[in-house]
Design a protein around this motif. Structure first.
Motif, PDB file in Angstrom:
ATOM      1  N   ARG A   1     -19.137  23.240  -0.709  1.00  0.00           N
ATOM      2  CA  ARG A   1     -19.784  23.930   0.422  1.00  0.00           C
ATOM      3  C   ARG A   1     -18.822  24.193   1.576  1.00  0.00           C
ATOM      4  NH1 ARG A   1     -24.870  20.256  -0.526  1.00  0.00           N
ATOM      5  NH2 ARG A   1     -26.099  21.664  -1.822  1.00  0.00           N
ATOM      6  N   LEU A   2     -17.777  23.373   1.702  1.00  0.00           N
ATOM      7  CA  LEU A   2     -16.779  23.581   2.755  1.00  0.00           C
ATOM      8  C   LEU A   2     -15.858  24.759   2.467  1.00  0.00           C
ATOM      9  CD1 LEU A   2     -15.486  19.969   3.577  1.00  0.00           C
ATOM     10  CD2 LEU A   2     -16.841  21.461   5.055  1.00  0.00           C
ATOM     11  N   VAL A   3     -15.623  25.057   1.184  1.00  0.00           N
ATOM     12  CA  VAL A   3     -14.584  26.027   0.845  1.00  0.00           C
ATOM     13  C   VAL A   3     -15.066  27.293   0.157  1.00  0.00           C
ATOM     14  CG1 VAL A   3     -12.795  24.244   0.761  1.00  0.00           C
ATOM     15  CG2 VAL A   3     -13.974  24.898  -1.349  1.00  0.00           C
TER      16      VAL A   3
ATOM     17  N   LEU B   1     -17.097  10.939  -1.917  1.00  0.00           N
ATOM     18  CA  LEU B   1     -17.738  11.881  -2.824  1.00  0.00           C
ATOM     19  C   LEU B   1     -18.228  11.052  -4.008  1.00  0.00           C
ATOM     20  CD1 LEU B   1     -15.169  14.825  -2.735  1.00  0.00           C
ATOM     21  CD2 LEU B   1     -17.434  14.791  -1.694  1.00  0.00           C
TER      22      LEU B   1
ATOM     23  N   TYR C   1      -7.994  21.182  -5.485  1.00  0.00           N
ATOM     24  CA  TYR C   1      -8.150  19.762  -5.212  1.00  0.00           C
ATOM     25  C   TYR C   1      -8.232  19.056  -6.568  1.00  0.00           C
ATOM     26  CZ  TYR C   1      -9.843  21.050  -0.498  1.00  0.00           C
ATOM     27  OH  TYR C   1      -9.982  21.544   0.771  1.00  0.00           O
TER      28      TYR C   1
ATOM     29  N   PHE D   1      -9.793  11.165  -4.388  1.00  0.00           N
ATOM     30  CA  PHE D   1      -8.906  12.294  -4.133  1.00  0.00           C
ATOM     31  C   PHE D   1      -7.479  11.902  -4.458  1.00  0.00           C
ATOM     32  CE2 PHE D   1      -6.149  14.464  -0.957  1.00  0.00           C
ATOM     33  CZ  PHE D   1      -6.238  15.743  -1.484  1.00  0.00           C
TER      34      PHE D   1
ATOM     35  N   ILE E   1     -19.034  16.499  -6.071  1.00  0.00           N
ATOM     36  CA  ILE E   1     -18.068  17.367  -5.391  1.00  0.00           C
ATOM     37  C   ILE E   1     -18.744  18.462  -4.558  1.00  0.00           C
ATOM     38  CG2 ILE E   1     -17.662  19.170  -7.144  1.00  0.00           C
ATOM     39  CD1 ILE E   1     -14.637  18.607  -6.736  1.00  0.00           C
TER      40      ILE E   1
ATOM     41  N   ASP F   1     -20.389  18.638  -1.759  1.00  0.00           N
ATOM     42  CA  ASP F   1     -20.134  18.728  -0.310  1.00  0.00           C
ATOM     43  C   ASP F   1     -18.803  19.415  -0.023  1.00  0.00           C
ATOM     44  OD1 ASP F   1     -22.541  17.561   0.377  1.00  0.00           O
ATOM     45  OD2 ASP F   1     -21.708  15.552   0.609  1.00  0.00           O
ATOM     46  N   LEU F   2     -17.807  19.178  -0.858  1.00  0.00           N
ATOM     47  CA  LEU F   2     -16.524  19.859  -0.691  1.00  0.00           C
ATOM     48  C   LEU F   2     -16.651  21.332  -1.073  1.00  0.00           C
ATOM     49  CD1 LEU F   2     -13.545  19.903  -0.001  1.00  0.00           C
ATOM     50  CD2 LEU F   2     -13.072  19.060  -2.323  1.00  0.00           C
TER      51      LEU F   2
ATOM     52  N   PRO G   1     -10.864  16.677   2.029  1.00  0.00           N
ATOM     53  CA  PRO G   1     -12.157  16.425   1.388  1.00  0.00           C
ATOM     54  C   PRO G   1     -12.929  15.352   2.152  1.00  0.00           C
ATOM     55  CG  PRO G   1     -10.390  15.415   0.126  1.00  0.00           C
ATOM     56  CD  PRO G   1      -9.744  16.214   1.222  1.00  0.00           C
ATOM     57  N   PRO G   2     -14.259  15.358   2.029  1.00  0.00           N
ATOM     58  CA  PRO G   2     -15.034  14.274   2.643  1.00  0.00           C
ATOM     59  C   PRO G   2     -14.533  12.916   2.173  1.00  0.00           C
ATOM     60  CG  PRO G   2     -16.489  16.014   1.852  1.00  0.00           C
ATOM     61  CD  PRO G   2     -15.106  16.330   1.344  1.00  0.00           C
TER      62      PRO G   2
END
Length: 141
Positions: free
Chosen positions: A100-102, A17, A42, A26, A95, A97-98, A13-14
Motif C-alpha cells: 500500500r505504501l508503494v 510485517l 524489497y 527485511f 506484506i 502494508d508495504l 518497510p514497516p
C-alpha cells in the motif's frame, strides 16, 4: 549483464510485517537493472515464530513488461520441507502494508503448471487475467 544502479530511494518497510504463523524479516532493497526490465525490489525472509527460515518473498517496485508478463510485483518461494502449510499466502498478506505504501495495484504471476502457486494466488482473492507466453526477449524466457 548491465551494471547495478545505486539503491533506489524507496520507503523503509514497516517495522513489523506479520500474518498468521509468519513474520517477514527485511533483508535488503535490491537495485533494478533497467536495460533488462528489472525493477528494484524489497527482499524478505519468511520466518516462523521460532526463527525457522521457510522461504522468501520479494516486492518489486515499478511497472515494466518483464514485471507484468513474467516476474510479477510479488514473488515468493517456500523451501520444500515447509510447503503445504499456507506460508506463501500468509507472507503475501503480511506484506500488504508495504504494498500500500508503494503501489495501488500488484500483479502476481506463476507458471501455468505451478498448481501450488496458483492455489495461493486464488486464495488471496486475486483476479485471474490471462495466460500469456513469456516473450523470447524476456530474461526469464
Amino acid at each position: 549483464m548491465g551494471a547495478l544502479l545505486p539503491k533506489p530511494d524507496l520507503p523503509a518497510p514497516p517495522a513489523v510485517l506479520a500474518y498468521g504463523a509468519v513474520t517477514l524479516r527485511f533483508d535488503e532493497i535490491v537495485p533494478g537493472i533497467p536495460e533488462r526490465g528489472f525493477v528494484p525490489y524489497y527482499h524478505f525472509r519468511i520466518l516462523l515464530a521460532d526463527g525457522t527460515d521457510v522461504g522468501h518473498i520479494n516486492l518489486r517496485v515499478g511497472d515494466t513488461e518483464h514485471v507484468r508478463i513474467s516476474a510479477g510485483h510479488i514473488g515468493f518461494a517456500i523451501k520444500p520441507p515447509f510447503r503445504g502449510h499456507g506460508y506463501a499466502g500468509q507472507a503475501c498478506r503480511a506484506i500488504i502494508d508495504l504494498v500500500r505504501l508503494v503501489s495501488p495495484t500488484v500483479t502476481i504471476t506463476c507458471d501455468p503448471g505451478n498448481v501450488a502457486s496458483r492455489k495461493t494466488i486464488e486464495k488471496l482473492g486475486a483476479e485471474w487475467i490471462d495466460e500469456v507466453p513469456v516473450p523470447p526477449h524476456d530474461p526469464h524466457y
